[in-house]
Design a protein around this motif. Sequence first.
Motif, short mmCIF file in Angstrom:
data_model
loop_
_atom_site.label_atom_id
_atom_site.label_comp_id
_atom_site.label_asym_id
_atom_site.label_seq_id
_atom_site.Cartn_x
_atom_site.Cartn_y
_atom_site.Cartn_z
N TYR A 236 -10.68 4.56 -10.72
CA TYR A 236 -9.46 5.33 -10.47
C TYR A 236 -8.35 4.86 -11.42
O TYR A 236 -7.41 4.19 -10.99
CB TYR A 236 -9.01 5.17 -9.02
CG TYR A 236 -10.07 5.53 -8.01
CD1 TYR A 236 -10.27 6.85 -7.65
CD2 TYR A 236 -10.83 4.54 -7.39
CE1 TYR A 236 -11.22 7.20 -6.72
CE2 TYR A 236 -11.78 4.89 -6.45
CZ TYR A 236 -11.98 6.21 -6.11
OH TYR A 236 -12.92 6.54 -5.18
N ASN B 243 0.94 3.95 -2.98
CA ASN B 243 0.74 5.37 -2.69
C ASN B 243 1.85 6.20 -3.30
O ASN B 243 1.62 7.29 -3.81
CB ASN B 243 0.66 5.62 -1.19
CG ASN B 243 -0.67 5.22 -0.60
OD1 ASN B 243 -1.67 5.11 -1.31
ND2 ASN B 243 -0.69 5.00 0.70
N SER B 244 3.07 5.69 -3.25
CA SER B 244 4.20 6.45 -3.80
C SER B 244 4.09 6.58 -5.32
O SER B 244 4.59 7.55 -5.89
CB SER B 244 5.53 5.80 -3.42
OG SER B 244 5.75 4.61 -4.14
N ARG C 11 2.24 9.57 -6.12
CA ARG C 11 2.85 10.73 -5.47
C ARG C 11 1.93 11.32 -4.42
O ARG C 11 1.44 12.43 -4.54
CB ARG C 11 3.24 11.76 -6.50
CG ARG C 11 4.24 11.23 -7.48
CD ARG C 11 4.62 12.24 -8.47
NE ARG C 11 3.44 12.81 -9.11
CZ ARG C 11 3.43 13.37 -10.27
NH1 ARG C 11 4.53 13.47 -10.95
NH2 ARG C 11 2.34 13.88 -10.78
N GLU C 12 1.69 10.55 -3.39
CA GLU C 12 0.81 10.95 -2.30
C GLU C 12 1.15 12.35 -1.80
O GLU C 12 2.30 12.67 -1.53
CB GLU C 12 0.94 9.94 -1.14
CG GLU C 12 0.01 10.21 0.00
CD GLU C 12 0.13 9.16 1.08
OE1 GLU C 12 -0.77 9.12 1.92
OE2 GLU C 12 1.10 8.40 1.09
N GLY D 263 -4.79 5.52 -10.28
CA GLY D 263 -4.46 5.11 -8.92
C GLY D 263 -5.21 5.95 -7.91
O GLY D 263 -5.78 6.98 -8.22
N PHE E 125 -2.72 -2.13 -7.97
CA PHE E 125 -3.94 -1.54 -7.46
C PHE E 125 -5.04 -2.60 -7.63
O PHE E 125 -5.06 -3.32 -8.63
CB PHE E 125 -4.32 -0.29 -8.24
CG PHE E 125 -3.41 0.87 -7.98
CD1 PHE E 125 -3.55 1.62 -6.82
CD2 PHE E 125 -2.42 1.20 -8.86
CE1 PHE E 125 -2.71 2.69 -6.55
CE2 PHE E 125 -1.58 2.27 -8.62
CZ PHE E 125 -1.72 3.01 -7.46
N HIS F 114 -7.96 10.04 -1.97
CA HIS F 114 -7.54 9.04 -1.00
C HIS F 114 -8.68 8.06 -0.79
O HIS F 114 -9.85 8.45 -0.82
CB HIS F 114 -7.18 9.68 0.34
CG HIS F 114 -5.94 10.50 0.28
ND1 HIS F 114 -5.95 11.82 -0.06
CD2 HIS F 114 -4.65 10.16 0.48
CE1 HIS F 114 -4.72 12.28 -0.04
NE2 HIS F 114 -3.91 11.31 0.28
N VAL G 296 0.85 -1.19 0.00
CA VAL G 296 0.00 0.00 0.00
C VAL G 296 0.88 1.24 0.00
O VAL G 296 0.63 2.20 -0.73
CB VAL G 296 -0.98 -0.01 1.19
CG1 VAL G 296 -1.59 1.38 1.41
CG2 VAL G 296 -2.08 -1.03 0.97
N LYS G 297 1.96 1.24 0.80
CA LYS G 297 2.89 2.37 0.80
C LYS G 297 3.52 2.55 -0.58
O LYS G 297 3.65 3.67 -1.08
CB LYS G 297 3.98 2.17 1.86
CG LYS G 297 3.49 2.33 3.26
CD LYS G 297 4.60 2.08 4.26
CE LYS G 297 4.07 2.07 5.68
NZ LYS G 297 5.14 1.78 6.65
#
Length: 87
Positions: free
Chosen positions: A83, A14-15, A18-19, A86, A75, A38, A10-11
Amino acid sequence: IDFDLILENVKYLNSLVREGVSQVEHTPWGARLRRPEHLLLTLYQNGIVVGHGAFRPYQHPATQQYLQDIMDGYFPSELQPLYPDGV
């Protein structure tokens, strides 16, 4: 279910989007900055909740596919139509 792998992936996902970074969104009148959406994923002992949706037990095939997609580093396929860039 490998919760450590889910959290790690998940991290990573998210990267990829570009969270916290604003993106340019083109409009008919020009452009504006917007932040990526989000989607909260809550993990429980016996299931998950995605966003503000209903509780989904781990035994349900759709829940298993959702988590398998994340564990595979993708995803979740059920979110791709909603989405495409993402979330």
